[in-house]
Design an enzyme around this catalytic site. Structure first.
Site, PDB file in Angstrom:
ATOM      1  N   TYR A 142       0.823  -1.215   0.000  1.00 26.52           N
ATOM      2  CA  TYR A 142       0.000   0.000   0.000  1.00 26.52           C
ATOM      3  C   TYR A 142       0.859   1.269   0.000  1.00 26.52           C
ATOM      4  CZ  TYR A 142      -4.610  -2.065   0.820  1.00 26.52           C
ATOM      5  OH  TYR A 142      -5.797  -2.727   0.683  1.00 26.52           O
ATOM      6  N   LYS A 190       3.105 -15.694   2.853  1.00 25.32           N
ATOM      7  CA  LYS A 190       3.355 -16.439   1.611  1.00 25.32           C
ATOM      8  C   LYS A 190       4.864 -16.658   1.557  1.00 25.32           C
ATOM      9  CE  LYS A 190       1.932 -18.174  -2.318  1.00 25.32           C
ATOM     10  NZ  LYS A 190       1.107 -19.386  -2.382  1.00 25.32           N
ATOM     11  N   ASP A 222      -2.964 -18.516   0.939  1.00 28.64           N
ATOM     12  CA  ASP A 222      -3.942 -19.207   0.088  1.00 28.64           C
ATOM     13  C   ASP A 222      -4.670 -20.298   0.874  1.00 28.64           C
ATOM     14  OD1 ASP A 222      -1.478 -20.479   0.199  1.00 28.64           O
ATOM     15  OD2 ASP A 222      -1.462 -21.103  -1.906  1.00 28.64           O
ATOM     16  N   ASP A 246      -6.390  -7.095   3.994  1.00 28.83           N
ATOM     17  CA  ASP A 246      -7.503  -6.439   3.306  1.00 28.83           C
ATOM     18  C   ASP A 246      -8.427  -7.485   2.712  1.00 28.83           C
ATOM     19  OD1 ASP A 246      -8.997  -4.315   2.059  1.00 28.83           O
ATOM     20  OD2 ASP A 246      -8.019  -4.887   0.175  1.00 28.83           O
ATOM     21  N   ASP A 250     -12.343  -9.064   4.398  1.00 28.26           N
ATOM     22  CA  ASP A 250     -13.610  -8.996   3.658  1.00 28.26           C
ATOM     23  C   ASP A 250     -14.234 -10.385   3.566  1.00 28.26           C
ATOM     24  OD1 ASP A 250     -13.528  -6.254   3.146  1.00 28.26           O
ATOM     25  OD2 ASP A 250     -14.081  -6.497   1.038  1.00 28.26           O
TER      26      ASP A 250
HETATM   27  C1  IPM Z   1     -10.434  -1.213   3.726  1.00 31.40           C
HETATM   28  C2  IPM Z   1     -10.629  -0.630   2.357  1.00 31.40           C
HETATM   29  C3  IPM Z   1      -9.447   0.240   1.992  1.00 31.40           C
HETATM   30  C4  IPM Z   1      -8.224  -0.631   2.006  1.00 31.40           C
HETATM   31  C5  IPM Z   1      -9.574   0.976   0.671  1.00 31.40           C
HETATM   32  C6  IPM Z   1     -10.840   1.796   0.604  1.00 31.40           C
HETATM   33  C7  IPM Z   1      -8.366   1.811   0.377  1.00 31.40           C
HETATM   34  O1  IPM Z   1     -10.840  -1.628   1.413  1.00 31.40           O
HETATM   35  O2  IPM Z   1     -10.385  -0.430   4.693  1.00 31.40           O
HETATM   36  O3  IPM Z   1     -10.327  -2.423   3.846  1.00 31.40           O
HETATM   37  O4  IPM Z   1      -7.910  -1.291   1.008  1.00 31.40           O
HETATM   38  O5  IPM Z   1      -7.537  -0.660   3.017  1.00 31.40           O
HETATM   39 MN    MN Z   2     -10.871  -3.635   2.231  1.00 31.53          MN
END
Ligand code: IPM
Ligand code: MN
Length: 355
Positions: A142, A190, A222, A246, A250
């Protein structure tokens, strides 16, 4: 206690869900006798529109001077669809994380008994899941340099960089979390391919003897992606780098049955920040239909992590559980039952806290 809280509603549904969290925090303040002051500041696309900068200095100053930051969401489709845009709302988020030194993003995943049937996964697989990711938040790909394109524009590159120091501070936090929980730490990497991952593994291995009560497992990212939805109960605390975290958080958020439910805390060097993990959900913005519970639960995390006030935190999670049990929920989880408005859910929670 006196508490100064910075409010950064941001974009999309951010302002509506933050409104509910504010009502709830005020109610908790009233019930437990705290003096709580809120200071609002702009961030994201809203801030670009107003002052041309997604994280203005004035906003940063307010965050630094506050005891905690409550953050809504960032993002606007008008930027998503324009890859050439010079400033993007997400830059504001990254800059904020970096400038506030928020190196650890705490993202829990747990199930709510009354919602287990809503999960895309089978009940016996997920019932009782209780895990937490510590995602490194201010390093890795990032932020790594160099990044960009070659002169002809025919090649693009990003750089993944980690120093021992960055890994160590996150890993230590992971060990400490594990000590307070079920004493299992999983280092997600990884290491079979990436040099950065090998440094992660080496660093965690070096620290492990200092935490003899914690069992450490090392697992490739993975494999974790797979096992996380096959048998999430296998995990307690997971530590990982920015990009892996990240993606996996999710994935993990879906286990609970709705992304609208999972809160997060970002901890680090200065003011701590609390935000729902769902995004700005622009399709719902301004409609009073978005689920406010992730933001309300983020406020509960604020009482716990920023102020060490467990009774206050629990008073929030208790009423959130009650709202789920009694079906006082927004349309994303209403399922043919009555769908309450965002603001109605907020009002109901307040009434329960004060009642
Ligand atoms: C999160 C989001 C952010 C990230 C984006 C919006 C930059 O997806 O907070 O997980 O990738 O960190
Ligand atoms: Mn995210």
């Amino acid at each position: 206690m006196e508490m100064n809280i910075a409010l950064l509603p941001g974009d999309g549904i951010g302002p509506e869900v933050i409104d509910q969290a504010v009502k709830v925090v005020k109610a908790v303040g009233q019930k437990f006798n705290h003096k709580i002051t809120f200071t609002e500041a702009i961030v994201g696309a809203t801030a670009i529109d107003q002052v041309g900068n997604p994280y203005p200095d004035a906003t940063h100053d307010i965050c630094v001077q506050s005891d905690a930051v409550l953050f809504g969401a960032i993002g606007d489709p008008k930027y998503d669809n324009d890859p050439k845009a010079k400033v993007r709302p997400e830059q504001g988020l990254l800059e904020m994380r970096k400038k506030l030194g928020l190196f650890a993003n705490v993202r829990p995943t747990f199930t709510f008994p009354s919602l287990v049937h809503k999960s895309p996964l089978k009940r016996d697989r997920i019932e009782g899941t209780d895990l937490v990711f510590l995602r490194e938040l201010t390093g890795g790909v990032y932020f790594g340099e160099p990044r960009g394109r070659n002169e002809q524009g025919t090649k693009a590159f990003d750089t993944n960089v980690y120093s021992v120091e960055e890994i160590e501070r996150l890993a230590r936090m992971g060990f400490e979390f594990a000590q307070k929980r079920r004493k299992l730490l999983t280092c997600v990497d990884k290491a079979n391919v990436m040099a950065t991952s090998r440094l992660w593994r080496e660093t965690v291995q070096r620290l492990a003897p200092e935490y003899p009560d914690v069992k450490v497992e090392y697992e490739f990212v993975d494999a974790v992606a797979m096992r996380l939805i096959q048998w999430p109960k296998a995990y307690d605390v997971l530590i990982t780098e920015n990009l892996f975290g990240d993606i996996l958080t999710d994935e993990a958020s879906v286990i609970s049955g709705s992304m609208g439910l999972m809160p997060s805390a970002s901890l680090g060097l200065t003011t701590k920040l609390f935000e729902p993990i769902h995004g700005s959900y622009p399709q719902a913005a301004g409609k009073d239909i978005a689920n406010p519970l992730a933001t309300v639960l983020s406020a509960a995390m604020m009482f716990e992590y920023a102020f060490g006030l467990m009774d206050e935190a629990n008073s929030i999670s208790d009423v959130v559980n009650l709202s789920l049990e009694q079906g006082v929920v927004t349309e994303d989880i209403a399922e043919g039952g009555k769908a309450y408005k965002t603001s109605e859910v907020g009002d109901w929670l307040v009434k329960q806290i004060l009642g």
